[in-house]
Write a protein that holds these residues in place. Structure first.
Motif, mmCIF file in Angstrom:
data_model
loop_
_atom_site.group_PDB
_atom_site.id
_atom_site.type_symbol
_atom_site.label_atom_id
_atom_site.label_comp_id
_atom_site.label_asym_id
_atom_site.label_seq_id
_atom_site.Cartn_x
_atom_site.Cartn_y
_atom_site.Cartn_z
ATOM 1 N N GLN A 169 -1.668 13.637 40.925
ATOM 2 C CA GLN A 169 -1.050 12.660 41.822
ATOM 3 C C GLN A 169 0.049 13.265 42.685
ATOM 4 O OE1 GLN A 169 0.282 9.548 39.222
ATOM 5 N NE2 GLN A 169 -1.786 8.736 38.926
ATOM 6 N N ARG A 170 0.767 14.266 42.167
ATOM 7 C CA ARG A 170 1.959 14.733 42.868
ATOM 8 C C ARG A 170 1.909 16.184 43.338
ATOM 9 N NH1 ARG A 170 3.577 11.611 38.550
ATOM 10 N NH2 ARG A 170 4.642 9.705 39.132
ATOM 11 N N TRP A 171 1.286 17.068 42.552
ATOM 12 C CA TRP A 171 1.449 18.501 42.831
ATOM 13 C C TRP A 171 0.177 19.223 43.263
ATOM 14 C CZ3 TRP A 171 3.431 18.318 37.274
ATOM 15 C CH2 TRP A 171 4.698 17.748 37.239
ATOM 16 N N ALA A 172 -0.971 18.567 43.178
ATOM 17 C CA ALA A 172 -2.243 19.260 43.413
ATOM 18 C C ALA A 172 -2.344 19.880 44.803
ATOM 19 C CB ALA A 172 -3.419 18.314 43.180
ATOM 20 N N TRP A 173 -1.760 19.239 45.806
ATOM 21 C CA TRP A 173 -1.875 19.779 47.165
ATOM 22 C C TRP A 173 -0.813 20.841 47.438
ATOM 23 C CZ3 TRP A 173 -6.473 19.038 48.481
ATOM 24 C CH2 TRP A 173 -7.130 17.865 48.136
ATOM 25 N N ILE A 174 0.223 20.896 46.614
ATOM 26 C CA ILE A 174 1.246 21.943 46.747
ATOM 27 C C ILE A 174 0.817 23.190 45.981
ATOM 28 C CG2 ILE A 174 3.657 22.554 46.284
ATOM 29 C CD1 ILE A 174 4.239 19.491 46.484
ATOM 30 N N PHE A 175 0.296 22.977 44.770
ATOM 31 C CA PHE A 175 -0.196 24.059 43.905
ATOM 32 C C PHE A 175 -1.667 23.787 43.583
ATOM 33 C CE2 PHE A 175 4.341 23.475 42.842
ATOM 34 C CZ PHE A 175 4.814 24.720 43.247
ATOM 35 N N PRO A 176 -2.571 24.100 44.502
ATOM 36 C CA PRO A 176 -3.982 23.762 44.285
ATOM 37 C C PRO A 176 -4.593 24.504 43.096
ATOM 38 C CG PRO A 176 -3.696 24.963 46.356
ATOM 39 C CD PRO A 176 -2.342 24.759 45.777
ATOM 40 N N ALA A 177 -5.424 23.770 42.379
ATOM 41 C CA ALA A 177 -6.167 24.359 41.252
ATOM 42 C C ALA A 177 -7.373 25.100 41.799
ATOM 43 C CB ALA A 177 -6.600 23.264 40.287
ATOM 44 N N TRP A 178 -8.009 25.870 40.925
ATOM 45 C CA TRP A 178 -9.192 26.622 41.297
ATOM 46 C C TRP A 178 -10.440 25.844 40.883
ATOM 47 C CZ3 TRP A 178 -10.028 32.251 39.152
ATOM 48 C CH2 TRP A 178 -11.002 32.904 39.919
ATOM 49 N N TYR A 179 -10.543 25.561 39.578
ATOM 50 C CA TYR A 179 -11.696 24.801 39.095
ATOM 51 C C TYR A 179 -11.345 24.088 37.802
ATOM 52 C CZ TYR A 179 -12.696 28.837 36.009
ATOM 53 O OH TYR A 179 -12.618 29.841 35.070
ATOM 54 N N LEU A 180 -12.280 23.269 37.314
ATOM 55 C CA LEU A 180 -12.152 22.529 36.065
ATOM 56 C C LEU A 180 -13.180 23.054 35.077
ATOM 57 C CD1 LEU A 180 -12.035 19.069 37.792
ATOM 58 C CD2 LEU A 180 -10.148 20.025 36.468
ATOM 59 N N TYR A 181 -12.806 23.072 33.805
ATOM 60 C CA TYR A 181 -13.716 23.477 32.740
ATOM 61 C C TYR A 181 -13.781 22.350 31.724
ATOM 62 C CZ TYR A 181 -15.615 25.789 28.643
ATOM 63 O OH TYR A 181 -16.389 26.112 27.559
ATOM 64 N N PHE A 182 -14.988 21.985 31.333
ATOM 65 C CA PHE A 182 -15.199 20.952 30.324
ATOM 66 C C PHE A 182 -16.175 21.434 29.278
ATOM 67 C CE2 PHE A 182 -14.279 18.780 34.292
ATOM 68 C CZ PHE A 182 -13.300 17.873 33.915
ATOM 69 N N GLU A 183 -15.902 21.086 28.020
ATOM 70 C CA GLU A 183 -16.869 21.235 26.934
ATOM 71 C C GLU A 183 -17.109 19.842 26.401
ATOM 72 O OE1 GLU A 183 -16.076 23.899 23.697
ATOM 73 O OE2 GLU A 183 -15.915 25.602 25.051
ATOM 74 N N LEU A 184 -18.374 19.454 26.401
ATOM 75 C CA LEU A 184 -18.776 18.125 25.962
ATOM 76 C C LEU A 184 -19.788 18.245 24.841
ATOM 77 C CD1 LEU A 184 -19.473 16.753 29.552
ATOM 78 C CD2 LEU A 184 -17.364 16.473 28.245
ATOM 79 N N GLU A 185 -19.767 17.301 23.926
ATOM 80 C CA GLU A 185 -20.754 17.252 22.846
ATOM 81 C C GLU A 185 -21.645 16.045 23.053
ATOM 82 O OE1 GLU A 185 -20.250 15.832 18.461
ATOM 83 O OE2 GLU A 185 -19.705 17.969 18.537
ATOM 84 N N VAL A 186 -22.938 16.244 23.009
ATOM 85 C CA VAL A 186 -23.911 15.160 23.196
ATOM 86 C C VAL A 186 -23.861 14.229 22.003
ATOM 87 C CG1 VAL A 186 -26.360 14.629 23.449
ATOM 88 C CG2 VAL A 186 -25.376 16.614 24.641
ATOM 89 N N GLN A 187 -23.670 12.938 22.288
ATOM 90 C CA GLN A 187 -23.649 11.915 21.255
ATOM 91 C C GLN A 187 -24.930 11.096 21.355
ATOM 92 O OE1 GLN A 187 -20.409 11.448 19.263
ATOM 93 N NE2 GLN A 187 -20.676 13.522 20.024
#
Length: 189
Positions: A169-187
């Motif tokens: 909400q506040r800092w993403a455009w000042i300090f941009p991230a590169w990518y997101l990583y997720f680990e999910l388990e199939v339920q």
């Protein structure tokens, strides 16, 4: 058995012998996996457009799915996650990377269909108020915001992952991230 194009010729591939699925493999092949891509120039084990459903894969086959830098290229996020769920066994682990919405790369690649934030996958985990878009469920095992390696980003990384909503909400455009990583388990029931 599926007829697939390999580096040398058309051969038969016994998909039932593979327990790992590498979606949108590109040039990053995994030796033990079924490497799937739409582009024959990358020499995948199986050529298929992931936007065409259902995928030509058996139900409840895979114990692990690698979806690195592929989901952002597909037209329907929910349908993609439902298809991943279908081809996986109960308890399978799904590893995903997607560009963060603040990353310049998210906008640079003209083949990207969508942007992702830290809670985008909550739509399929049941952790969102809008979980009614699908009945399939994944358990979130891990999620991280990843930054380009630099001295300043070491500090930003810690704050962003401790307070992801405030970061976005506040800092993403000042300090941009590169990518997101997720680990999910199939339920599955």
């Amino acid at each position: 058995m599926f007829e697939v194009k390999t580096r040398t010729a058309i051969t038969s591939l016994d998909v039932s012998s593979r327990e790992i699925l590498n979606l949108g493999c590109g040039l990053k092949h995994v030796a033990a996996a079924l490497n799937l891509d739409v582009n024959s120039d990358t020499s995948p084990d199986l050529i298929h457009d992931l936007n065409r459903l259902p995928w030509p894969l058996p139900t409840n086959q895979f114990r692990e799915v690698l979806a690195y830098d592929v989901i952002e290229h597909l037209g329907d996020f929910i349908a993609t996650m439902e298809e991943i769920h279908r081809v996986c066994r109960a308890g399978a682990v799904v590893r995903v990377t997607v560009p963060h919405f603040s990353s310049a790369n998210a906008f640079t690649d003209p083949t990207h269909e969508r942007l992702f934030g830290f809670i985008s996958f909550d739509y399929v985990t049941g952790l969102s108020d809008v979980q009614h878009y699908t009945r399939v469920r994944f358990k979130k095992l891990s999620s991280r915001i990843i930054f380009y390696p630099s001295l300043l980003n070491k500090l930003v990384w810690r704050l962003a992952n401790s307070y992801p909503a405030a970061y976005e909400q506040r800092w993403a455009w000042i300090f941009p991230a590169w990518y997101l990583y997720f680990e999910l388990e199939v339920q599955k029931d």
